[in-house]
Scaffold this motif. Structure first.
Motif, PDB file in Angstrom:
ATOM      1  N   ASN A 188      36.889  39.653  34.322  1.00 27.87           N
ATOM      2  CA  ASN A 188      36.530  40.120  32.905  1.00 27.87           C
ATOM      3  C   ASN A 188      35.682  41.423  32.830  1.00 27.87           C
ATOM      4  N   PRO A 189      35.753  42.175  31.874  1.00 29.13           N
ATOM      5  CA  PRO A 189      34.586  43.332  31.790  1.00 29.13           C
ATOM      6  C   PRO A 189      33.567  42.634  31.488  1.00 29.13           C
ATOM      7  N   GLU A 190      32.467  43.124  32.047  1.00 29.25           N
ATOM      8  CA  GLU A 190      31.113  42.695  31.336  1.00 29.25           C
ATOM      9  C   GLU A 190      30.367  43.520  30.339  1.00 29.25           C
ATOM     10  N   ALA A 191      29.713  43.050  29.453  1.00 30.35           N
ATOM     11  CA  ALA A 191      29.019  43.945  28.624  1.00 30.35           C
ATOM     12  C   ALA A 191      27.995  44.681  29.244  1.00 30.35           C
ATOM     13  N   LEU A 196      25.830  48.759  39.601  1.00 35.45           N
ATOM     14  CA  LEU A 196      24.936  47.762  39.663  1.00 35.45           C
ATOM     15  C   LEU A 196      25.378  46.495  38.914  1.00 35.45           C
ATOM     16  N   LYS A 197      25.360  45.332  39.598  1.00 35.13           N
ATOM     17  CA  LYS A 197      25.686  43.991  38.826  1.00 35.13           C
ATOM     18  C   LYS A 197      24.364  43.556  38.332  1.00 35.13           C
ATOM     19  N   VAL A 198      24.134  42.799  37.159  1.00 35.17           N
ATOM     20  CA  VAL A 198      22.864  42.222  36.872  1.00 35.17           C
ATOM     21  C   VAL A 198      22.981  40.689  36.955  1.00 35.17           C
ATOM     22  N   THR A 199      22.156  39.978  37.451  1.00 33.15           N
ATOM     23  CA  THR A 199      22.031  38.672  37.618  1.00 33.15           C
ATOM     24  C   THR A 199      20.699  38.216  37.488  1.00 33.15           C
ATOM     25  N   THR A 200      20.525  36.824  37.055  1.00 31.91           N
ATOM     26  CA  THR A 200      19.160  36.301  36.771  1.00 31.91           C
ATOM     27  C   THR A 200      18.950  35.338  38.115  1.00 31.91           C
ATOM     28  N   ASP A 201      19.720  35.253  39.148  1.00 36.09           N
ATOM     29  CA  ASP A 201      19.769  34.174  40.380  1.00 36.09           C
ATOM     30  C   ASP A 201      18.899  34.845  41.213  1.00 36.09           C
ATOM     31  N   ALA A 202      17.817  34.160  41.396  1.00 38.39           N
ATOM     32  CA  ALA A 202      16.729  34.416  42.256  1.00 38.39           C
ATOM     33  C   ALA A 202      16.922  34.410  43.708  1.00 38.39           C
ATOM     34  N   ASP A 203      18.174  33.691  43.915  1.00 40.80           N
ATOM     35  CA  ASP A 203      18.592  33.481  45.442  1.00 40.80           C
ATOM     36  C   ASP A 203      19.649  34.683  45.439  1.00 40.80           C
ATOM     37  N   TRP A 245      39.416  49.449  38.542  1.00 37.33           N
ATOM     38  CA  TRP A 245      40.013  49.994  37.279  1.00 37.33           C
ATOM     39  C   TRP A 245      39.543  48.943  36.126  1.00 37.33           C
ATOM     40  N   THR A 246      39.365  49.358  34.996  1.00 33.06           N
ATOM     41  CA  THR A 246      38.829  48.615  33.631  1.00 33.06           C
ATOM     42  C   THR A 246      40.086  48.962  32.783  1.00 33.06           C
ATOM     43  N   GLY A 247      40.884  48.010  32.168  1.00 34.49           N
ATOM     44  CA  GLY A 247      41.813  48.501  31.068  1.00 34.49           C
ATOM     45  C   GLY A 247      42.394  47.337  30.558  1.00 34.49           C
ATOM     46  N   THR A 248      43.448  47.689  29.986  1.00 34.13           N
ATOM     47  CA  THR A 248      44.368  46.592  28.966  1.00 34.13           C
ATOM     48  C   THR A 248      45.640  46.292  30.019  1.00 34.13           C
ATOM     49  N   TYR A 271      40.915  43.814  31.383  1.00 33.60           N
ATOM     50  CA  TYR A 271      40.537  43.140  32.665  1.00 33.60           C
ATOM     51  C   TYR A 271      39.824  44.263  33.562  1.00 33.60           C
ATOM     52  N   VAL A 272      39.276  43.637  34.696  1.00 35.72           N
ATOM     53  CA  VAL A 272      38.826  44.652  35.698  1.00 35.72           C
ATOM     54  C   VAL A 272      39.365  44.248  36.966  1.00 35.72           C
ATOM     55  N   ILE A 273      40.169  45.098  37.514  1.00 37.19           N
ATOM     56  CA  ILE A 273      40.897  44.950  38.688  1.00 37.19           C
ATOM     57  C   ILE A 273      40.280  45.707  39.892  1.00 37.19           C
ATOM     58  N   THR A 274      39.620  45.123  40.972  1.00 40.95           N
ATOM     59  CA  THR A 274      39.227  45.420  42.133  1.00 40.95           C
ATOM     60  C   THR A 274      40.272  45.291  43.485  1.00 40.95           C
ATOM     61  N   VAL A 275      40.563  46.527  44.099  1.00 43.08           N
ATOM     62  CA  VAL A 275      41.382  46.371  45.106  1.00 43.08           C
ATOM     63  C   VAL A 275      40.633  46.926  46.393  1.00 43.08           C
ATOM     64  N   ASP A 276      40.696  45.989  47.576  1.00 49.47           N
ATOM     65  CA  ASP A 276      40.240  46.466  48.754  1.00 49.47           C
ATOM     66  C   ASP A 276      41.421  46.759  49.783  1.00 49.47           C
ATOM     67  N   LEU A 277      41.705  48.021  50.160  1.00 45.86           N
ATOM     68  CA  LEU A 277      42.833  48.137  51.083  1.00 45.86           C
ATOM     69  C   LEU A 277      42.337  47.910  52.547  1.00 45.86           C
ATOM     70  N   ARG A 278      41.074  47.526  52.957  1.00 44.52           N
ATOM     71  CA  ARG A 278      40.696  47.263  54.033  1.00 44.52           C
ATOM     72  C   ARG A 278      40.953  45.912  54.505  1.00 44.52           C
ATOM     73  N   SER A 279      40.894  45.206  53.581  1.00 44.07           N
ATOM     74  CA  SER A 279      41.078  43.789  53.808  1.00 44.07           C
ATOM     75  C   SER A 279      42.483  43.171  53.178  1.00 44.07           C
ATOM     76  N   MET A 280      43.107  44.218  52.417  1.00 44.10           N
ATOM     77  CA  MET A 280      44.406  44.069  51.641  1.00 44.10           C
ATOM     78  C   MET A 280      44.426  42.882  50.733  1.00 44.10           C
ATOM     79  N   SER A 281      43.409  43.063  49.713  1.00 43.98           N
ATOM     80  CA  SER A 281      43.065  42.004  48.897  1.00 43.98           C
ATOM     81  C   SER A 281      42.831  42.542  47.463  1.00 43.98           C
TER      82      SER A 281
END
Length: 456
Positions: free
Chosen positions: A137-140, A215-222, A58-61, A122-132
């Motif tokens: 922060n929201p990305e552009a 999709l998340k964008v990164t410049t990390d070659a690894d 969820w993304t919001g204030t 904020y961006v909230i991520t909830v994983d009920l499988r691992s209960m975490s």
């Protein structure tokens, strides 16, 4: 005594009201509630987006100092997903644990909420499988490329460009071994290469359903990208509209069903007409249908159109063209993802052969011959096509009496199951010990191409 009985009756009625409700955690829905969010304690007003089974975002204030928690259903204050401590402060980048309680009157000592120390997006991520829970922060919004390339150890580090189809989606079938795959925007890794990876680290290639994985964008070659735990054939999709990702393992199909206004009994996939594809014995990824299509054959509803079902059902996955009224003849891509009830179009009556490759998601439609009457062979009757081929049906057997050249003969029952396949024959029994019913016999050679219905 009467008062005790009345109270007991009310108690038992209350129990029966909730008897049919489950106390188990649900992995299909989650809602954020609390004065920290705009909708406050309005249960069900702020649903979270489902990324996968039990994983939500969820993304919001969020308002500083105000409480929030999560509800696992919107049918009442029953299933609570809460913090593990009272007024638990969570900051960007932190991962906290969660508790779950199924209780209509959750004690205050267990009803723990989260809070943030600064008002903001904020961006909230909830994983009920691992209960975490994780706060970020929201990305552009990134600028997505016009081309995607896939590589990784699962592909022996080969680079494959994803096909872009009708500006609708990028799609690619690939054979993977255990390892990883990663998407990038250049055919060769370089300093300016951007990599497109899943939101979570090291998730499986098939994570996410129905274009819900961002999709998340990164410049990390690894960057590792997606992992492939089970070797096999996979199909990767990226929607052109919002560049969301979906991947799935290819599954060979045993049946497909053609339906449409140009089919023998139109849209009736449940009947005994010749609507079933049969597996190609020489290629397990292909299914074949051979039969007649006629414009407005027995109905006027979309008389020149057809589509393909994967089950005898309207709600299971369907096969469609990417463009409405796409001409059927030739080879083209199949759309299996959402995008409207488009259909293929024929321009003339005749006998057609349709081959579907479920791995590559392509369809090949061949026009074989004009419509001819009398192509039904019944017991004891020899076919009339003496100059081409001669078939007979006697004693529950099908015999190729004559052919001017070696031909391949396939016998398929009305359910689409391959009963017999003879390769390179000019005469002889091609199927025997047949039970009563309707069969389709296809005869294919260098110059011979014919199909018959056999009634036993």
């Amino acid at each position: 005594m009467k008062k005790i009985i009345s109270l007991l009756t009310v108690f038992l009625c209350s129990l029966s009201a909730f008897a049919g409700m489950s106390n188990s955690i649900e992995y299909t829905q989650l809602y954020i509630v609390g004065t920290a969010v705009k909708a406050g304690w309005n249960i069900g007003a702020t649903p979270m987006d489902r990324l996968d089974s039990g994983v939500f975002t969820w993304t919001g204030t969020l308002t500083a100092g105000e409480p929030f928690k999560f509800m696992n259903s919107n049918d009442g204050w029953h299933k609570h997903v809460v913090a593990t401590s009272r007024n638990e402060l969570i900051k960007v980048g932190e991962i906290h644990h969660l508790d779950f309680y199924a209780n209509w009157q959750l004690p205050d000592m267990l009803d723990n909420k989260f809070r943030v120390d600064k008002t903001g997006e904020y961006v909230i991520t909830v994983d009920l499988r691992s209960m975490s829970i994780c706060l970020g922060n929201p990305e552009a919004a990134p600028v997505y490329p016009d081309k995607y390339y896939v590589t990784g150890s699962a592909l022996d580090n080969q680079v494959i460009e994803l096909s872009k189809i009708e500006n609708f989606e990028f799609k690619q079938s690939m054979t993977c071994k255990p390892g990883n795959i990663i998407l990038m925007d250049t055919p060769v890794k370089g300093d300016d290469t951007r990599y497109f990876v899943p939101v979570f680290e090291d998730v499986d290639i098939a994570f996410g359903k129905g274009y819900v994985s961002k999709l998340k964008v990164t410049t990390d070659a690894d960057a590792r990208g997606w992992s492939v735990a089970v070797p096999g054939d996979y199909i990767v999709y990226i929607a052109c509209s919002d560049h969301r990702y979906m991947g799935r393992k290819h599954k060979q199909r045993k049946y497909l069903y053609i339906v449409g206004g140009c089919c023998e009994l139109a849209w009736n996939y449940w009947d005994d007409s010749n609507c079933v594809f049969y597996p190609n014995p020489e290629n397990a990824d292909e299914l074949v249908w051979d039969g007649e299509l006629r414009i407005g054959w027995k109905g006027n509803t979309e008389p020149d159109l057809f589509k393909i079902l994967t089950e005898r059902s309207w709600t299971d996955e369907n096969y469609h063209p990417y463009v409405e009224n796409a001409l059927a003849e030739g080879t083209g891509p199949i759309r299996t993802t959402d995008g409207g009830d488009t259909k293929w179009k024929i321009t003339k009556d005749g006998r057609y052969k349709i081959t579907v490759n479920t791995r590559n998601e392509t369809i090949t439609t061949e026009y074989l011959s004009p419509v001819t009457e009398g192509d039904i062979v019944t017991a004891g009757v020899v076919s009339a096509d003496v100059d081409v081929v001669k078939l007979s049906c006697v004693n529950n057997s099908v015999e190729l009496v004559y052919s001017p050249e070696p031909v391949n003969v396939k016998v398929v029952n009305i359910a689409g199951c391959l009963i017999s396949f003879k390769k390179g024959v000019t005469k002889g029994i091609v199927a025997d010990n047949l039970g009563g019913g309707i069969y389709v016999v296809s005869v294919e050679g260098a110059t011979v191409s014919k199909s018959y219905k056999i009634k036993i």
